[in-house]
Design an enzyme around this catalytic site. Structure first.
Site, PDB file in Angstrom:
ATOM      1  CD1 TRP A 191      44.071  -6.791  81.331  1.00  0.00           C
ATOM      2  CD2 TRP A 191      41.979  -7.395  81.871  1.00  0.00           C
ATOM      3  NE1 TRP A 191      43.595  -5.892  82.242  1.00  0.00           N
ATOM      4  CE2 TRP A 191      42.314  -6.239  82.592  1.00  0.00           C
ATOM      5  CE3 TRP A 191      40.713  -7.946  82.046  1.00  0.00           C
ATOM      6  CZ2 TRP A 191      41.438  -5.621  83.475  1.00  0.00           C
ATOM      7  CZ3 TRP A 191      39.833  -7.346  82.923  1.00  0.00           C
ATOM      8  CH2 TRP A 191      40.187  -6.191  83.630  1.00  0.00           C
ATOM      9  CG  ASP A 193      37.292  -8.044  77.292  1.00  0.00           C
ATOM     10  OD1 ASP A 193      36.791  -6.926  77.106  1.00  0.00           O
ATOM     11  OD2 ASP A 193      38.126  -8.274  78.198  1.00  0.00           O
ATOM     12  CB  ALA A 240      38.466  -3.286  76.369  1.00  0.00           C
TER      13      ALA A 240
HETATM   14  C1  LMR Z   1      45.191  -2.673  81.053  1.00  0.00           C
HETATM   15  O1  LMR Z   1      45.157  -3.796  80.537  1.00  0.00           O
HETATM   16  O2  LMR Z   1      46.254  -2.100  81.339  1.00  0.00           O
HETATM   17  C2  LMR Z   1      43.913  -1.942  81.322  1.00  0.00           C
HETATM   18  O3  LMR Z   1      42.833  -2.713  80.922  1.00  0.00           O
HETATM   19  C3  LMR Z   1      43.808  -1.426  82.700  1.00  0.00           C
HETATM   20  C4  LMR Z   1      43.543  -2.487  83.714  1.00  0.00           C
HETATM   21  O4  LMR Z   1      42.552  -2.317  84.432  1.00  0.00           O
HETATM   22  O5  LMR Z   1      44.302  -3.447  83.819  1.00  0.00           O
END
Ligand code: LMR
Length: 395
Positions: A127, A208, A210
């Protein structure tokens, strides 16, 4: 003073969200930001969330501060949901945080306090906000190979080779389930090898999680996190309620820290409360209260689990439909990984030029690394996407 500020790099995912909104085309398809959407493109408030909110409005008698760590009932409920008894409760310190991102931020700050020289290892890719926060905090980071773009699967030998460089006391960020951005996940056997390697190295895992409930089911998606939590003396776990409870804007998350023993857990608990106080004082309460109400009331919980399961199965159906369409159109199984991936995302594995062509020529928005939010599709748009991928492939 402000003239000394520098332009900051735009967050790729959030920039894409704005670009999509500004696009006047009515047939555009949003596969960008990780927000669940139903077949009509709406992000509904979950039934159990609505019901819990009604109850809270009726019964809440004060808006006075909770504790610095948030409501202990929220911690207990979330520790139950994520860890499910894998670790003795007395060994777990926990604080409510503003979303999963808040938990990641507090986890990194805790690492920096405890071991300022530690390197934090991130999967490549991960991410984008993970490296961004690390950089902002001035912490050392390193990348470990994770994904093989050619096969759409985890590059396990590359991963093991890279993690060979982890030093004692380093932290290694692992995705608990539903890897973001690739959708490719470790098998149980692979995870066991990673755990053995990292234990041998004396590393501290930072998990993590989520998307619990979006992959193979609420319990199945927690298996990896529980295995990690029970294998090490120290583990950090950042959990988000944004997606599985659909409470994105309420900013609801938790940081759990598994300590060696009860004494170390108390010390860690105090440090986490201190960190909350320094950063934002009391964590937000509304979303946490809603989640607690749902998890502790059998009827609400059953309804939430049922709705979450519908969401999960819907995404699985879309994955299969997309992989099937692409198999038919390309007469090959090269996109078969889309059905094997789990969670909200899949990385298509195509270059930025093709991602740009899909946006410019077909109004299809995905993140520049070709991450697609599967929940942005529906039965009608899957064939449109498949045709567009095949057309864009031809150039
Ligand atoms: C994403 O990866 O799109 C979500 O976790 C939203 C974000 O805050 O980036």
């Amino acid at each position: 003073m402000f003239e000394h500020l520098k332009e900051q790099p735009a967050d790729k995912i959030l920039a894409l969200m704005s670009a999509y909104r500004a696009d006047p085309r009515t047939d555009k398809i949003d596969l960008g930001v990780g927000v669940y959407k139903d077949a009509s493109g709406n992000t509904p408030v979950m039934r159990a969330v609505k019901a819990a909110e009604r109850r809270i409005v009726e019964s809440q008698v004060t808006k006075a501060y909770t504790g610095l760590a948030g409501d202990p009932a929220f911690s207990d409920a979330m520790i139950g949901l994520v860890l499910g008894g894998a670790v003795e409760r007395a060994r777990v310190a926990a604080v409510a945080t503003p979303g999963g991102t808040g938990a990641i931020r507090q986890a990194l700050e805790l690492i920096r306090m405890a071991a300022p020289e530690a390197t934090v290892w991130l999967s490549d890719p991960t991410w984008p906000n993970h490296p961004s926060i690390l950089k902002y905090l001035g912490m050392k980071s390193a990348a470990y190979r994770y994904f093989d773009g050619a096969t759409g699967e985890v590059d396990f030998s590359g991963l093991m080779a890279a993690l060979g460089g982890v030093a004692a006391g380093d932290a290694v960020l692992l995705h608990g389930c539903c890897h973001n951005p690739t959708g490719a996940n470790l098998t149980a056997e692979q995870l066991a090898e990673v755990i053995a390697l990292l234990k041998g190295k004396g590393a501290v895992p930072l998990v993590d999680i989520a998307y619990q409930g979006f992959g193979d089911g609420l319990e199945a998606d927690a298996v990896a996190t529980r295995a990690i939590a029970s294998a090490f003396d120290n583990v950090l776990i950042a959990a988000s309620c944004s997606k599985n409870f659909g409470v994105y804007r309420e900013r609801t998350g938790i940081l759990m820290a598994v300590a060696r023993d009860e004494g170390e857990a108390k010390l860690t608990q105090g440090t986490l409360a201190y960190l909350n106080r320094q950063n934002y004082s009391f964590p937000p309460d509304h979303g946490a209260r809603v989640v607690t109400e749902i998890l502790t009331d059998p009827e609400l919980r059953a309804d939430w689990e049922a709705e979450l399961e519908e969401v999960r199965l819907g995404m699985l159906g879309l994955r299969e439909q997309l992989a099937g369409e692409l198999a038919r159109l390309t007469n090959s199984d090269r996109y078969g990984f889309l059905a094997r991936h789990r969670g909200m995302f899949s990385r298509l594995g195509v270059g930025p030029e093709m991602v740009e062509r899909l946006r410019a020529e077909h109004g299809i928005y995905m993140v520049g690394d070709s991450r697609m939010n599967i929940a942005g599709l529906n039965a009608e748009t899957v064939p449109v996407l498949a045709e567009a991928i095949v057309a864009a492939e031809k150039g």
